[in-house]
Design a protein around this motif. Structure first.
Motif, mmCIF file in Angstrom:
data_model
loop_
_atom_site.group_PDB
_atom_site.id
_atom_site.type_symbol
_atom_site.label_atom_id
_atom_site.label_comp_id
_atom_site.label_asym_id
_atom_site.label_seq_id
_atom_site.Cartn_x
_atom_site.Cartn_y
_atom_site.Cartn_z
ATOM 1 N N LEU A 153 37.744 56.741 59.193
ATOM 2 C CA LEU A 153 38.792 57.014 60.182
ATOM 3 C C LEU A 153 39.178 58.491 60.230
ATOM 4 O O LEU A 153 39.957 58.904 61.087
ATOM 5 C CB LEU A 153 40.031 56.173 59.872
ATOM 6 C CG LEU A 153 39.883 54.652 60.057
ATOM 7 C CD1 LEU A 153 41.112 53.930 59.509
ATOM 8 C CD2 LEU A 153 39.675 54.319 61.527
ATOM 9 N N GLY A 154 38.635 59.281 59.299
ATOM 10 C CA GLY A 154 38.963 60.705 59.253
ATOM 11 C C GLY A 154 40.320 60.990 58.654
ATOM 12 O O GLY A 154 40.893 62.057 58.884
ATOM 13 N N ALA A 169 22.212 59.204 62.675
ATOM 14 C CA ALA A 169 22.831 58.335 63.675
ATOM 15 C C ALA A 169 22.994 56.933 63.111
ATOM 16 O O ALA A 169 22.324 56.550 62.152
ATOM 17 C CB ALA A 169 21.975 58.292 64.948
ATOM 18 N N GLY A 170 23.910 56.185 63.704
ATOM 19 C CA GLY A 170 24.119 54.804 63.288
ATOM 20 C C GLY A 170 25.451 54.601 62.606
ATOM 21 O O GLY A 170 26.006 55.508 61.975
ATOM 22 N N THR A 171 26.003 53.396 62.782
ATOM 23 C CA THR A 171 27.233 52.999 62.113
ATOM 24 C C THR A 171 26.899 51.827 61.202
ATOM 25 O O THR A 171 26.128 50.949 61.572
ATOM 26 C CB THR A 171 28.302 52.583 63.142
ATOM 27 O OG1 THR A 171 28.463 53.629 64.103
ATOM 28 C CG2 THR A 171 29.631 52.320 62.462
ATOM 29 N N PHE A 172 27.478 51.808 60.015
ATOM 30 C CA PHE A 172 27.062 50.858 58.987
ATOM 31 C C PHE A 172 28.212 49.967 58.540
ATOM 32 O O PHE A 172 29.382 50.348 58.630
ATOM 33 C CB PHE A 172 26.494 51.621 57.789
ATOM 34 C CG PHE A 172 25.354 52.533 58.148
ATOM 35 C CD1 PHE A 172 24.053 52.065 58.158
ATOM 36 C CD2 PHE A 172 25.591 53.858 58.509
ATOM 37 C CE1 PHE A 172 22.995 52.898 58.504
ATOM 38 C CE2 PHE A 172 24.544 54.699 58.860
ATOM 39 C CZ PHE A 172 23.242 54.214 58.861
ATOM 40 N N SER A 191 39.050 65.001 53.236
ATOM 41 C CA SER A 191 38.146 65.869 53.998
ATOM 42 C C SER A 191 38.318 65.719 55.506
ATOM 43 O O SER A 191 37.715 66.488 56.270
ATOM 44 C CB SER A 191 36.683 65.570 53.629
ATOM 45 O OG SER A 191 36.461 65.778 52.248
ATOM 46 N N GLY A 192 39.120 64.760 55.944
ATOM 47 C CA GLY A 192 39.326 64.567 57.381
ATOM 48 C C GLY A 192 38.013 64.268 58.095
ATOM 49 O O GLY A 192 37.112 63.623 57.542
ATOM 50 N N ASN A 207 33.465 58.261 61.131
ATOM 51 C CA ASN A 207 32.925 57.500 62.267
ATOM 52 C C ASN A 207 31.563 56.852 61.972
ATOM 53 O O ASN A 207 30.813 56.544 62.889
ATOM 54 C CB ASN A 207 32.798 58.376 63.512
ATOM 55 C CG ASN A 207 34.123 58.523 64.245
ATOM 56 O OD1 ASN A 207 35.047 57.730 64.046
ATOM 57 N ND2 ASN A 207 34.226 59.537 65.080
ATOM 58 N N ARG A 208 31.240 56.630 60.687
ATOM 59 C CA ARG A 208 29.928 56.081 60.342
ATOM 60 C C ARG A 208 30.014 54.675 59.733
ATOM 61 O O ARG A 208 28.987 54.079 59.418
ATOM 62 C CB ARG A 208 29.214 57.013 59.348
ATOM 63 C CG ARG A 208 29.045 58.452 59.829
ATOM 64 C CD ARG A 208 28.268 58.562 61.134
ATOM 65 N NE ARG A 208 26.974 57.917 61.086
ATOM 66 C CZ ARG A 208 25.875 58.496 60.560
ATOM 67 N NH1 ARG A 208 25.949 59.727 60.062
ATOM 68 N NH2 ARG A 208 24.723 57.869 60.569
#
Length: 227
Positions: free
Chosen positions: A178-179, A116-119, A183-184, A191-192
């Motif tokens: 952003l996907g 979990a978490g965004t960096f 690898s999408g 989303n990280r």
């Protein structure tokens, strides 16, 4: 002696936590702390958003950032495409990516992001005649506090070349988050990573590269800390 209590105050006065001049930076540990704090001061405009792994306002003391943070470090080497959201060009930009992991003993692979978490992502460029791996101690310190470091591997001692490769590397990790990479949504960085803004850093000639990246891509580079 002058005294200071917060990173902003200390840096503004040219002081370290012990009130010695900030220019006395002899060890890699001190250099790592100073660089991290410089970047944090600049990043705080958007790092204050909730939900990110690094909360600048909660942990804003020199003592806190002088010590290792809670994360381990994973790494990978990437050939970032130069046909990127930064600029459409030819070829690839070789970069090393250093990212937070759960430390040994936790229920996670040592080369994967925590669950979990965004960096926040920060680009880094080495000095002339140096190589990316010489700054591993600096990366390890910053990554331990929840930053992702994208380090340039280009050996050309030219600020413009180092800066362009830094921006292409940062563009790669933004695209992954952003996907929209190969690898999408299956990318480990999906989303990280904060995609609204990134930081740029560098040492010596690489410091010039960080300024070049920041001025070439002001829409995304929100902080610059040349050393």
């Amino acid at each position: 002696l002058q005294t200071c209590s917060t990173p902003t105050d200390c840096l503004a006065r040219g002081l370290r936590a012990d009130n010695r001049p900030a220019a006395i930076l002899t060890s890699m540990g001190t250099m790592a702390t100073a660089a991290l704090l410089l970047t944090l001061v600049c990043l705080c405009g958007f790092a204050a958003e909730r939900g990110f792994a690094v909360d600048v306002w909660e942990h804003n003391s020199l003592d806190y950032f002088a010590k290792p943070g809670p994360y381990g470090m994973g790494t990978m080497i990437v050939n970032a495409p130069k046909a990127s959201i930064f600029r459409q060009s030819m070829g690839t930009a070789p970069v090393s990516v250093y990212f937070p992991t759960l430390k040994d003993g936790a229920a996670s692979s040592n080369n994967k992001l925590p669950p979990a978490g965004t960096f926040h992502a920060i680009g880094f460029a080495h000095g002339a005649g140096s190589v990316a791996e010489m700054y591993t101690g600096l990366y390890e310190h910053m990554v331990s506090h929840g930053f992702i470091i994208v380090s340039v591997r280009n050996m050309a001692p030219i600020p413009a070349t180092l800066g362009d490769d830094m921006c292409h590397g940062l563009a790669w990790i933004i695209t992954e988050s952003l996907g929209k990479g190969p690898s999408g949504p299956a990318s480990m960085f999906y989303n990280r990573v904060n995609t609204t803004g990134v930081g740029a850093m560098g040492h010596s000639m690489g410091g010039g590269g960080s300024v070049h990246c920041a001025t070439s891509w002001p829409q995304k580079v929100k902080a610059v800390a040349p050393i």
